[in-house]
Write a protein that holds these residues in place. Structure first.
Motif, PDB file in Angstrom:
ATOM      1  N   ALA A 268       0.598   2.577  -6.503  1.00  0.00           N
ATOM      2  CA  ALA A 268      -0.145   2.180  -7.537  1.00  0.00           C
ATOM      3  C   ALA A 268       0.341   2.777  -8.592  1.00  0.00           C
ATOM      4  O   ALA A 268       0.920   1.978  -9.945  1.00  0.00           O
ATOM      5  N   SER A 269       0.368   4.112  -8.859  1.00  0.00           N
ATOM      6  CA  SER A 269       0.894   4.621 -10.224  1.00  0.00           C
ATOM      7  C   SER A 269       2.459   4.434 -10.653  1.00  0.00           C
ATOM      8  O   SER A 269       2.622   4.484 -11.730  1.00  0.00           O
ATOM      9  N   ALA A 270       3.106   4.163  -9.195  1.00  0.00           N
ATOM     10  CA  ALA A 270       4.466   4.026  -9.837  1.00  0.00           C
ATOM     11  C   ALA A 270       4.772   2.528 -10.399  1.00  0.00           C
ATOM     12  O   ALA A 270       5.567   2.492 -11.350  1.00  0.00           O
TER      13      ALA A 270
ATOM     14  N   VAL B 148      13.503  -1.649  -3.708  1.00  0.00           N
ATOM     15  CA  VAL B 148      12.852  -1.133  -4.728  1.00  0.00           C
ATOM     16  C   VAL B 148      11.682  -1.883  -5.099  1.00  0.00           C
ATOM     17  O   VAL B 148      11.461  -2.468  -5.961  1.00  0.00           O
ATOM     18  N   GLY B 149      10.820  -1.839  -4.250  1.00  0.00           N
ATOM     19  CA  GLY B 149       9.626  -2.889  -4.147  1.00  0.00           C
ATOM     20  C   GLY B 149       8.725  -2.746  -5.192  1.00  0.00           C
ATOM     21  O   GLY B 149       8.211  -3.553  -5.790  1.00  0.00           O
ATOM     22  N   HIS B 150       8.701  -1.332  -5.567  1.00  0.00           N
ATOM     23  CA  HIS B 150       7.817  -1.037  -6.783  1.00  0.00           C
ATOM     24  C   HIS B 150       8.190  -1.560  -7.854  1.00  0.00           C
ATOM     25  O   HIS B 150       7.241  -1.834  -8.807  1.00  0.00           O
TER      26      HIS B 150
ATOM     27  N   ALA C  18       0.695  -1.238   0.006  1.00  0.00           N
ATOM     28  CA  ALA C  18       0.099   0.119   0.068  1.00  0.00           C
ATOM     29  C   ALA C  18       0.703   1.155  -0.063  1.00  0.00           C
ATOM     30  O   ALA C  18       0.214   2.439  -0.303  1.00  0.00           O
ATOM     31  N   ASP C  19       1.855   1.305   0.440  1.00  0.00           N
ATOM     32  CA  ASP C  19       2.962   2.318   0.831  1.00  0.00           C
ATOM     33  C   ASP C  19       4.115   2.488  -0.187  1.00  0.00           C
ATOM     34  O   ASP C  19       4.802   1.677  -0.160  1.00  0.00           O
ATOM     35  N   LEU C  20       4.146   3.620  -0.927  1.00  0.00           N
ATOM     36  CA  LEU C  20       5.341   3.745  -1.797  1.00  0.00           C
ATOM     37  C   LEU C  20       6.815   3.820  -1.088  1.00  0.00           C
ATOM     38  O   LEU C  20       7.656   3.651  -1.320  1.00  0.00           O
TER      39      LEU C  20
ATOM     40  N   THR D 273       5.972  -0.827 -15.167  1.00  0.00           N
ATOM     41  CA  THR D 273       5.796  -2.124 -15.802  1.00  0.00           C
ATOM     42  C   THR D 273       5.787  -2.237 -17.149  1.00  0.00           C
ATOM     43  O   THR D 273       5.825  -1.330 -17.876  1.00  0.00           O
ATOM     44  N   THR D 274       6.679  -3.509 -17.553  1.00  0.00           N
ATOM     45  CA  THR D 274       6.350  -3.981 -19.044  1.00  0.00           C
ATOM     46  C   THR D 274       5.269  -4.804 -19.406  1.00  0.00           C
ATOM     47  O   THR D 274       5.429  -5.437 -20.280  1.00  0.00           O
TER      48      THR D 274
END
Length: 413
Positions: free
Chosen positions: A111-113, A77-79, A66-68, A118-119
């Motif tokens: 979410a937006s990050a 760099v989880g996102h 939930a948290d960037l 993503t590819t």
């Protein structure tokens, strides 16, 4: 492959947006997991006002992100890891805010990050008030995202959460979204991979004046189902759709038009192609001039409308210098169905005609083939007439797509 196995070993990252439709994400998790998928979830801060991370985590059997700026999740760099460690990202519900962020490259939350990093394929299921969905900004953002390769499912028409509100904006149902995920990730043999196919669908509207037009009862259901079925077999499908009230098919690039002349131009601009499937019920005639003012009632009675023929799109493609290998036409008839379809073959330059009886006497939905859910067709070619039993339009589409795949294989080997 059985329904329960079609997503076996597939990894779905579910981004849950902040809207009342977020509760449907809980059912979607169950639908995806029962098909064999592994589901991880990212929740926006707004989503947590509608469903809890506890409920989502219980259904995914995994940690909810939930948290960037989460110290533990972001130490590696989880996102970026979330964005890459999946087969598909589903955004459910896709709010106007999430769509706008991705369309304009914003990345100020997890979410937006993830979406920007993503590819992998991204499937969005929009859900919002009809006024928000129809706003020009939302329309522009959707067009931008579709152009960037984002897939969409819905929204549908229906009742909204707000009292006495209804219209287009209701999120697609979990079963619809699960089916769209299956179609996008189906890794089985695809006989139409690499094929370019043009499909037309729906009616055309030929304006008389600013408020009146000539049209027919076509809903676009059969044409849209055929476009989706061809895409599931691996084809690159370009759909040219007249005015309809149903969503664009998933995995298909759609061009929206109003008139027969616009449809003709759009179809010809998509050539060359391997096949053309002309399902649209194009208006045969239009008025020779369109009034720029509403035609008023007068003492002299109804006005006399001078009519001219519209272009014959099927014949134009069937006899085009860049004619596709395979040209399929449709014939909606009320009498002498087979005979009229046979006559069309040479006249239109088609390889075969899909003919159906749209009269009340057909017995299908009390004459509701155009707009209904079922169809009974005949496949008319130079080798004869093959009659198919009555079935759902989706089943007609699947069977026709398989026939097209076989015909293309024999024509181009």
């Amino acid at each position: 492959m059985a329904t329960g196995q079609r997503l076996q070993n597939k990894r779905i990252l579910l981004i849950i947006g902040g809207g009342i439709a977020a509760y449907k994400a809980l059912d979607l998790i169950r639908r995806l997991r029962e098909r064999g998928a592994t589901v991880r979830a990212v929740m926006t801060s707004a989503a947590q006002h509608f469903v809890t991370p506890l409920a989502v985590g219980a259904l995914t059997a995994d940690h909810v992100f939930a948290d960037l700026f989460d110290r533990q999740d972001e130490q590696d760099v989880g996102h970026i890891r979330l964005a890459r460690d999946c087969d598909l990202i589903a955004v459910v519900p896709a709010t106007a805010d999430l769509m706008a962020k991705l369309a304009h490259g914003h990345a100020n939350d997890l979410a937006s990050a993830v979406l920007l990093a993503t590819t992998k394929p991204v499937l969005m299921a929009p859900a919002m008030n009809p006024a928000m969905w129809s706003h020009p900004a939302t329309r522009r953002n959707r067009a931008t995202l579709a152009g960037d390769g984002v897939y969409f499912i819905g929204p549908n028409k229906g009742e909204m959460a707000e009292k006495n509100e209804a219209g287009e904006g209701r999120m697609a149902e979990p079963l619809e979204i699960a089916a769209a995920v299956e179609n996008l990730l189906d890794g089985g043999p695809k006989p139409l991979t690499g094929r370019r196919i043009i499909v037309t669908s729906g009616p055309t509207h030929e304006p008389i004046d600013p408020v009146r037009y000539i049209a027919n009862r076509s809903s676009g259901k059969q044409g849209h189902a055929i476009a989706a079925a061809l895409a599931r077999l691996g084809a690159h499908v370009q759909l040219v759709s007249g005015p309809v009230t149903i969503p664009d098919p998933v995995g298909v690039r759609t061009t929206h038009v109003e008139t027969a002349r616009q449809m003709q131009s759009a179809v010809e601009a998509l050539l060359p192609a391997d096949a053309a499937v002309m399902v649209a019920a194009v208006a045969d005639w239009r008025t020779d001039t369109e009034s720029d003012q509403k035609i008023k009632k007068g003492a002299g009675g109804p006005p006399t409308l001078a009519m001219v023929e519209n272009p014959d799109i099927l014949a134009g493609i069937g006899k085009h210098a860049r004619r596709p290998f395979l040209v399929v036409g449709f014939a909606a008839e009320t009498q002498d169905v087979s005979q009229n379809a046979i006559a069309k073959l040479d006249r239109k330059g088609a390889d075969f005609i899909v003919a159906n009886d749209v009269s009340v006497a057909s017995g299908i939905n009390a004459g509701g083939v155009m707009g209904g859910a079922r169809n009974r067709v005949k496949i008319v070619s130079r080798s004869g007439v093959e009659e198919w039993p009555e079935m759902d339009k989706a089943q007609v589409a699947e069977r026709l797509a398989e026939l097209i795949a076989r015909r293309l294989e024999t024509l181009t080997v």
